[in-house]
Design a protein around this motif. Structure first.
Motif, PDB file in Angstrom:
ATOM      1  N   SER A   3       4.076   6.409   6.304  1.00  7.43           N
ATOM      2  CA  SER A   3       4.178   7.849   6.531  1.00  7.43           C
ATOM      3  C   SER A   3       3.819   8.202   7.969  1.00  7.43           C
ATOM      4  CB  SER A   3       3.250   8.607   5.577  1.00  7.43           C
ATOM      5  OG  SER A   3       1.895   8.342   5.888  1.00  7.43           O
ATOM      6  N   SER A  37       0.837  -1.202   0.000  1.00  9.60           N
ATOM      7  CA  SER A  37       0.000   0.000   0.000  1.00  9.60           C
ATOM      8  C   SER A  37       0.870   1.250   0.000  1.00  9.60           C
ATOM      9  CB  SER A  37      -0.935   0.013   1.210  1.00  9.60           C
ATOM     10  OG  SER A  37      -0.196  -0.005   2.409  1.00  9.60           O
ATOM     11  N   THR A  38       0.309   2.324  -0.510  1.00  4.85           N
ATOM     12  CA  THR A  38       1.026   3.596  -0.586  1.00  4.85           C
ATOM     13  C   THR A  38       0.740   4.430   0.656  1.00  4.85           C
ATOM     14  OG1 THR A  38       0.812   3.581  -3.000  1.00  4.85           O
ATOM     15  CG2 THR A  38       1.361   5.687  -1.950  1.00  4.85           C
ATOM     16  N   GLY A  39       1.792   4.924   1.270  1.00  6.47           N
ATOM     17  CA  GLY A  39       1.638   5.827   2.400  1.00  6.47           C
ATOM     18  C   GLY A  39       1.516   5.161   3.748  1.00  6.47           C
ATOM     19  N   THR A  96      -5.680  -0.305   1.227  1.00  5.40           N
ATOM     20  CA  THR A  96      -5.661  -1.210   0.071  1.00  5.40           C
ATOM     21  C   THR A  96      -7.030  -1.390  -0.561  1.00  5.40           C
ATOM     22  OG1 THR A  96      -5.854  -3.099   1.592  1.00  5.40           O
ATOM     23  CG2 THR A  96      -3.638  -2.487   0.859  1.00  5.40           C
TER      24      THR A  96
END
Length: 325
Positions: A38, A33-35, A286
Motif C-alpha cells: 500500500s 503480509s497484508t498492506g 508479520t
C-alpha cells in the motif's frame, strides 16, 4: 563466449547482489503480509530509509577513503537544537538552517583535522566527539523534546511535507554518487582509500581529501537530523545517536562499500538502507519480534562482507581474462 561476457558484465555491477536480495525481500513480504504494497506503507518505509540513506551517503564516502565517523549520529541529534537556538536568537529560520549545516560541517572538519594532524585513529577521534556532542545535546535541550518551528514553507520544504524527507535523501544520493564517480575529488577519495601512500606520492593531498569527507559527512548528518525533526514535528535529544550512525554504516557496508577503503558506491548505501527498511517494516507487519531485526542486521552485514570479498575476486578474474583477450 556470450555467456561469459554477460556474467562478467553482471559481476562488475557492484550493487547487483544487494539489489537482488532487496527485490527478493520485498516480494516475500508482499506475499506474506497484508498492506505491504500500500502507498501508506510505502511512506512508512520511506520514513525508515531516508535518515539512514542520508547518513549512509556520508559514511560511504568516508569508508571509501579509509575512515569512519562514529559521531555522525550525534551530529544528527544536535543539529535541530542548534537550529532552534539560532532561530530563537533572531536568525530567520532558513538562515538558521543554513548556519546549522555549516556548524555541523565545522564539527566534521575538527574530526578530520584531529585525525590527520595528530594521526589519531578516526574510530577513537569520532568516538570522543560522539560523547561530547551527546552531552551538548542534553545541555541545550535540558534533556527534553522541543517543538519544531511553526509550519512555514521552510518546515514544509525541509521534512514537513509527506515525501520531502525521501526526496531530499534521493537528491543527496544522486549528487554524492556523481561526485564519487564523475569528479576528480571522487577519484582522489577512492585513491586515498585504496593506496594512501601511492596517492600521496602521485600528488594527491590525502589529508585534505579526508578532512573534506569528514566535513561532508557531518553536514549531511546534521541536515538529516533537521529533516527528521521537521517531519516528526519535535526535536528529541534521544533521537539519532549511535543507533542512526550504525544503521548508516550498515547501509553503506551492506550496499557494497569496503570497510578497509578503496571501493564502494553511494547508490549502494541507498539500496542497503532500502533493504533494512523493508526488513524492519516487514517484521512489524508479520508480527516478528523486533529484537530479531538485530539478528538479521548482523547476518546481513556478515553476508555482505563475504559477497563483497567474493565479488571482488570475480572482478579481478574477469579483468584478467579481458586483459589476455
Amino acid at each position: 563466449m556470450a555467456t561469459n561476457t554477460l556474467i562478467g558484465s553482471l559481476v562488475r555491477i557492484r550493487e547487483l547482489s544487494i539489489l537482488l536480495v532487496t527485490i527478493a525481500c520485498a516480494g516475500y513480504f508482499a506475499l506474506t503480509s497484508t498492506g505491504f504494497t500500500s502507498l501508506d506503507n510505502g511512506h512508512t518505509i520511506a520514513q525508515y530509509i531516508a535518515p539512514w540513506a542520508i547518513v549512509g551517503a556520508g559514511e560511504a564516502m568516508l569508508l571509501i577513503c579509509g575512515e569512519i565517523d562514529l559521531s555522525a549520529g550525534f551530529v544528527f541529534t544536535l543539529a535541530p537544537f542548534v537550529l532552534v537556538l539560532l532561530n530563537n536568537n533572531g536568525l530567520p529560520l532558513f538562515v538558521a538552517l543554513l548556519a546549522t549545516v555549516v556548524i555541523c560541517a565545522l564539527i566534521g572538519t575538527v574530526n578530520g583535522l584531529i585525525r590527520t594532524l595528530f594521526n589519531l585513529p578516526s574510530f577513537i577521534t569520532t568516538l570522543g566527539m560522539a560523547f561530547l556532542l551527546q552531552g551538548l545535546s542534553l545541555i541545550i535541550s535540558n534533556g527534553s523534546p522541543v517543538p519544531a518551528p511553526a509550519d512555514t514553507w521552510v518546515r514544509t520544504t525541509f521534512g514537513g511535507a509527506r515525501w520531502s524527507e525521501l526526496t531530499w535523501a534521493l537528491v543527496i544520493i544522486a549528487v554524492m554518487q556523481i561526485v564519487l564517480s564523475a569528479s576528480r575529488f571522487g577519484i582522489y577519495t577512492q585513491a586515498t582509500g585504496s593506496n594512501p601512500v601511492g596517492a600521496a606520492e602521485s600528488g594527491i593531498r590525502t589529508s585534505r581529501v579526508k578532512v573534506v569527507n569528514f566535513a561532508v559527512t557531518s553536514a549531511l548528518a546534521g541536515f538529516g537530523g533537521i529533516l527528521e525533526g521537521m517531519r516528526v514535528g519535535s526535536f528529541d535529544p534521544t533521537n539519532g545517536g549511535f543507533n542512526t550512525m550504525f544503521f548508516g554504516v550498515a547501509a553503506a557496508v551492506i550496499g557494497g562499500t569496503a570497510l578497509l577503503g578503496g571501493s564502494g558506491t553511494v547508490v549502494g548505501a541507498l539500496l542497503g538502507a532500502l533493504l533494512l527498511g523493508i526488513v524492519y517494516d516487514g517484521f512489524n507487519l508479520t508480527g516478528v519480534n523486533a529484537n530479531a531485526f538485530n539478528v538479521v542486521l548482523g547476518v546481513a552485514i556478515l553476508v555482505a562482507m563475504f559477497l563483497n570479498t567474493y565479488l571482488s575476486v570475480l572482478r579481478r578474474r574477469a579483468s584478467a581474462v579481458r586483459g589476455r583477450t
